[in-house]
Design a protein around this motif. Structure first.
Motif: not given
Lengths: 465, 581
Positions: A129, A138, A142, A354, A363
């Motif tokens: 990420f 984000d 992502t 993502k 995340t």
């Protein structure tokens, strides 16, 4: 081969193309130098070779060339870029010559700008990420290391501001690693170029940046080489020096137009809207140069920017780009009119990678389900608002009204943020929960009970504070 | 072997002269780097060659050598689990030779020459065999037993056969026919542009179960059938293709990545060894062959890649296996055709595509089918083909989509509006169709449930009604609808969200068996029927829609496959709820 043979047998010049006859031993795709009467040297590339006739594409244009006095020298190699670590912090023109009045680069090695394709076996899957500090990116689209994620913009939208903000803020969580930005400008105006240079200098980002500038008044054909120069430099930094490189290419629309210009000059059968049929393949040789390689430290992440003619996503340039890249960030004129910055239209925007870059240990565990819920609720909210325009607010049910309010709130607090506002991914996700608190539980179908326990309640506390 | 010389180079097209005795579609070695090319046109003394590698640095006067053979694949043990480029060069071997980047002019054996395979003979000396007969087997992976067949064109009496460990090049069997003797090795060659012979083609009657609810229940494809998935970018073509490659109940999967993203092939390469086949529990890679020609690899090899893929698929079909081939994306293949056609200065058809585009597409899809294999015994195999199409701007009037639709029987129409709402798989239930329903109705009725197709019909009708009701709602608001119509809307919503919406990334939701699909659909429709009856008894619809059991229906798709009896409990619960009022 130090003193190559010079040909003075130029027989025709048409637009950016030049024909030399009575050649021998010329190879496809090699580089030629064209020497003008006044000693000026220009560059070209062999596009086609038919017996003793070579067709050359000129990079710097044909202004001032004539048939009688031009001499052509073939160099027996493809276009190359001399690379070195000293390139960091420097500004070059579209063909890789310094234009910042600094010293010449003493190359560590010379690399063919066309590169080679990465063996699919050698690729490492992008799954780290990258935090850009921008919630809409984000959270919803992502970005991960090694991805190519274009910005689909249009004339008059703040894509440059967004690109500059991403270049400033992009980082991988919990790691201090060597990071570099390679910037390739194709046919942008002086002011736009100046904005980037000033912004990079102001924030100190210039120290770790390499800029390749082909401005609007530079020869259009030079733009064919510019993105390849930038990517060759990026590959050197990433795969030889182990850096994580973010490549920003702007504006791909200008690049494609240069491609069309050459195709038209060659009288090729045009594809859609006059663009050549091989544009997909050509764009792929640029975009596919993003990625990671197994066992290598560095990576190349691409952020190409293109302006959609007439805001039309089905125009060949955005269309073919979308088929190659791993998603797209689409800017919306409607949001921009309502002064929302960044005006990212999250529904048609997409990051294909993502799913691999989010979740526990990357995340947060709730990232997937929460953003899926936001997408679906926002889509419903937009529908409801359309309905309200036709039938009036009064016709909405209570639930519908919540959806309408939700989509307003989302745009005002989640999508919208300041140019210097850097939000952590935790902040972004907490913001999601705060927005979802508007709904009763049974409207949140995409969220699992476990996540509610773990994060919804947490969100509630967040609210109470 | 005869040599000519290059006259002209223009990208992937090379024109050579003085190639005597060269035939159409012969493979040639071009220039000093010995690039691999294929003859695609002859005119007097000149030959038009499409080159499968980057041609920079090649020029006139360089030699061209003909191999005298058409572009062929090598078929034998070692195919499974491999990843090949468009002309069947193993990419892992290329990596060992040239590192992380693909170098040019690499000529390597397509199958591993050194590896020894344990060959078990299945015939004995003196047996009479014909083309396609199995002379022995090799257990290639836990999932796949390769059957070594008599290559097409050979037949006769077995004069020698041996079991043991051999490489693919060693002779394992000898035949005698009309006084001539022929050697059989484990590997055989076959030209990619020619369909492998079969005894007879049969109509497909069994569904290819993919575990994807919208596909299996609504728009099924048969084993041996053809399907296409057109859709704009971002609508999830590749995810659907990957899901099919993962979960389709075929014994062999051939996945052709044709002109697509490098990272997607990496995804397959990294994920498939980890994923377990739901039926055997073995890693999926053990039944998969991958052909990767990513978008930045040479254009003409992209054209060859689909043929390479389908020839390998046919080879496994001939062994009697159920094979499924996924091609992602056929548009890139068509574009490669267009590019070569443009360079050959042919008269263009629609959108610059060559006039023979639809013929080529039809030929390709026609290689699918359920067949009686060419052999003396009674063996049946099937090859299903699923092609993704990437029309520009998602416009279905694109010539590639239109030509494809004329030959395939199943159309899964991907809709970007659904994708924006993150409704996946974004297969539009109104515009998609399947023409295999009649073929497989017997199977579904007998194996799953007699009411399966009736439920399906009713569900589709509800969704169609929803579309027309929504028009009315847009004009006059939902209040003005009758309770019956509002119930239709509620059930249609439930069908969309609780049945059609399926998360590829959720471990439980990613695959649904036919049994579970039936139960899930039955659950939703059962509630609908009882609610409808209740509404006609003048019960308040808003109250009905608040029943707690509806939340359980919404979560029913997460019920594990090994605990399907919960569905019966839920069905009873629904009945009881309605009885209570």
């Amino acid at each position: 081969m130090s003193k190559a043979k010079e040909y003075s047998t130029v027989t025709s010049i048409a637009g950016p193309l030049l024909m030399v006859e009575h050649t021998a031993g010329i190879k496809y795709d090699e580089i030629a130098e064209i020497i003008l009467k006044n000693g000026e040297v220009r560059h070209g590339r062999v596009l086609e070779i038919n017996q003793d006739k070579a067709l050359i594409q000129l990079f710097e244009g044909s202004m001032g060339l004539n048939l009688a006095d031009s001499r052509v020298r073939f160099l027996g190699k493809s276009l190359e870029l001399g690379v070195s670590l000293d390139m960091l912090g420097r500004i070059f023109n579209g063909l890789g010559h310094p234009i910042d009045k600094g010293p010449d680069i003493i190359p560590e090695s010379k690399l063919d700008i066309n590169g080679l394709s990465i063996n699919p076996c050698a690729r490492d899957y992008p799954n780290e990420f990258i935090q850009t500090g921008i919630s809409a990116i984000d959270g919803m689209t992502t970005l991960v290391r090694g991805q190519k994620l274009p910005i689909f913009s249009a004339a008059g939208l703040p894509h440059n501001e967004l690109a500059a903000q991403i270049a400033r803020q992009a980082k991988v969580l919990g790691q201090e690693e060597q990071f570099a930005v390679v910037f390739g400008a194709m046919g942008i105006t002086f002011e736009e170029a100046d904005y980037f240079i000033t912004d990079f200098k102001k924030t100190g980002a210039i120290e770790r940046a390499v800029l390749f500038m082909n401005l609007a008044d530079d020869p259009a054909i030079e733009r064919i080489a510019t993105p390849r120069m930038a990517l060759t430099c990026a590959e050197y930094l990433a795969f030889e020096k182990g850096m994580h490189v973010l490549v920003i290419l702007t504006d791909m629309t200008n690049y494609c137009e240069a491609l069309r210009q050459i195709s038209a000059a060659r009288k090729e059968i045009p594809g859609r809207r006059g663009y050549p049929g091989y544009m997909y393949t050509d764009l792929a040789t640029i975009y596919e140069r993003a990625g990671r390689i197994i066992g290598q430290k560095g990576s190349i992440t691409q952020f190409p920017i293109l302006t959609m003619p007439e805001d039309d996503k089905t125009h060949p340039i955005p269309d073919l780009t979308g088929y190659i890249t791993e998603g797209q960030v689409i800017l919306s004129r409607e949001l921009h009119r309502r002064s929302i910055y960044p005006p990212i239209d999250i529904l048609p925007s997409l990051s294909r990678l993502k799913e691999k870059g989010i979740g526990e240990n990357k995340t947060r565990g709730d990232h997937g389900s929460v953003t899926s819920q936001i997408f679906s609720s926002y889509a419903r909210g937009k529908e409801v608002k359309e309905l309200a325009v036709i039938l009036g607010e009064a016709a909405l049910t209570e639930t519908d009204k919540i959806y309408a309010r939700f989509s307003d709130d989302l745009e005002a607090t989640f999508i919208s943020q300041k140019e210097d506002d850097e939000r952590s991914i935790a902040d972004t996700l907490d913001l999601c929960w705060k927005l979802l608190l508007l709904f009763p539980r049974n409207e949140l179908k995409r969220i699992k009970d476990a996540d509610i326990e773990k994060y919804y309640l947490k969100g509630q506390q967040f609210e109470d504070k | 072997m005869n040599g000519g010389k290059i006259v002209k180079v223009s990208g992937p097209l090379v024109i050579a002269s003085d190639l005597t005795e060269v035939k159409m579609y012969d493979v040639v070695k071009v220039g000093l780097p010995q690039l691999i090319g294929e003859v695609i046109g002859l005119d007097g003394n000149t030959a038009f060659i499409q080159v499968y590698e980057e041609t920079s640095g090649v020029g006139p006067e360089e030699p061209v050598i003909s191999t005298g053979e058409p572009l062929s694949v090598e078929l034998g043990p070692g195919l499974i689990g491999g990843i090949y480029d468009g002309i069947q060069r193993p990419l892992t071997v290329i990596q060992q030779m040239s590192g992380n980047w693909i170098a040019r002019g690499i000529d390597i054996p397509k199958l591993d020459r050194k590896k020894k395979w344990t060959f078990k003979a299945k015939v004995s000396k003196g047996d009479q065999v014909v083309t396609g007969d199995i002379i022995g087997t090799v257990q290639e992976t836990e999932l796949v037993e390769q059957k070594i067949m008599v290559p097409p064109g050979l037949a006769g009496e077995v004069t020698m056969i041996k079991s043991g460990d051999f490489s693919v090049e060693e002779v394992v069997c000898q035949l005698k026919q009309d006084g001539q003797s022929a050697d059989i090795k484990m590997a055989q060659r076959w030209p990619v542009r020619k369909m492998r012979p079969v005894k007879e083609k049969l109509p497909p009657v069994e569904p290819l179960v993919t575990g994807q609810r919208v596909i299996d229940t609504f728009f099924p494809v048969a084993k041996g059938g053809t399907a296409c998935i057109p859709g704009p970018f971002g609508s999830g073509k590749t995810v659907v293709q990957h899901q099919l490659a993962k979960w389709a109940d075929a014994q062999i999967i051939v996945y052709v990545g044709c002109g697509e993203r490098g990272n997607e092939m990496t995804d397959v390469l990294m994920e498939f060894p980890q994923l377990k086949d739901p039926r055997s529990g073995e890693p999926l890679i053990k039944r998969t062959v991958l052909i990767a020609n990513t978008s930045n690899m040479p254009v003409s090899a992209r054209e060859a890649s689909v043929y390479t893929g389908i020839t390998i698929a046919e080879y496994f079909r001939d062994m009697g296996y159920t094979v499924a081939l996924m091609a992602d994306s056929t548009s890139r293949w068509a574009e490669a055709l267009r590019e070569m056609s443009g360079r050959l200065e042919e008269m263009p058809g629609e959108e610059g595509y060559p006039a023979y585009l639809s013929m080529r597409l039809a030929e390709f899809y026609e290689r699918a089918g359920k067949v009686k294999c060419a052999c003396s015994e009674d063996r049946e195999g099937s090859l299903s083909v699923v092609g993704a199409v990437s029309p520009p701007g998602g416009d279905l009037s694109d010539p590639v989509v239109q030509s494809t639709l004329r030959v395939v029987k199943v159309f899964w129409s991907l809709d970007d509006k659904l994708a924006y709402m993150r409704h996946f798989p974004a297969i539009n239930w109104l515009s998609s169709y399947s023409l295999y329903l009649d073929n497989i109705s017997d199977y579904l009725g007998k194996r799953i449930s007699p009411d399966f197709l009736a439920l399906r019909r009713e569900a589709i009708k509800l969704l169609q009604d929803e579309a027309s009701l929504e028009e009315i709602v847009r004009l006059v608001g939902v209040e003005s609808l009758s309770p019956n119509d509002r119930l239709t809307l509620a059930t249609a919503k439930s069908l969309r969200e609780d049945f059609l919406h399926q998360m590829a990334f959720d471990p439980e939701d990613t695959y649904t068996s036919l049994q579970k699909q039936h139960l899930l659909l039955k659950l939703i429709m059962h509630f609908h029927h009882l609610a409808k009856a209740a509404v006609s008894r003048k019960l308040n619809l808003d109250e009905i829609l608040k029943y707690k059991v509806r939340e359980k229906i919404a979560k029913a798709k997460y019920i594990p496959e090994n605990n399907l009896k919960i569905f019966n409990e839920l069905l009873n619960e629904i009945e009881n709820v309605f009885k209570a009022v």
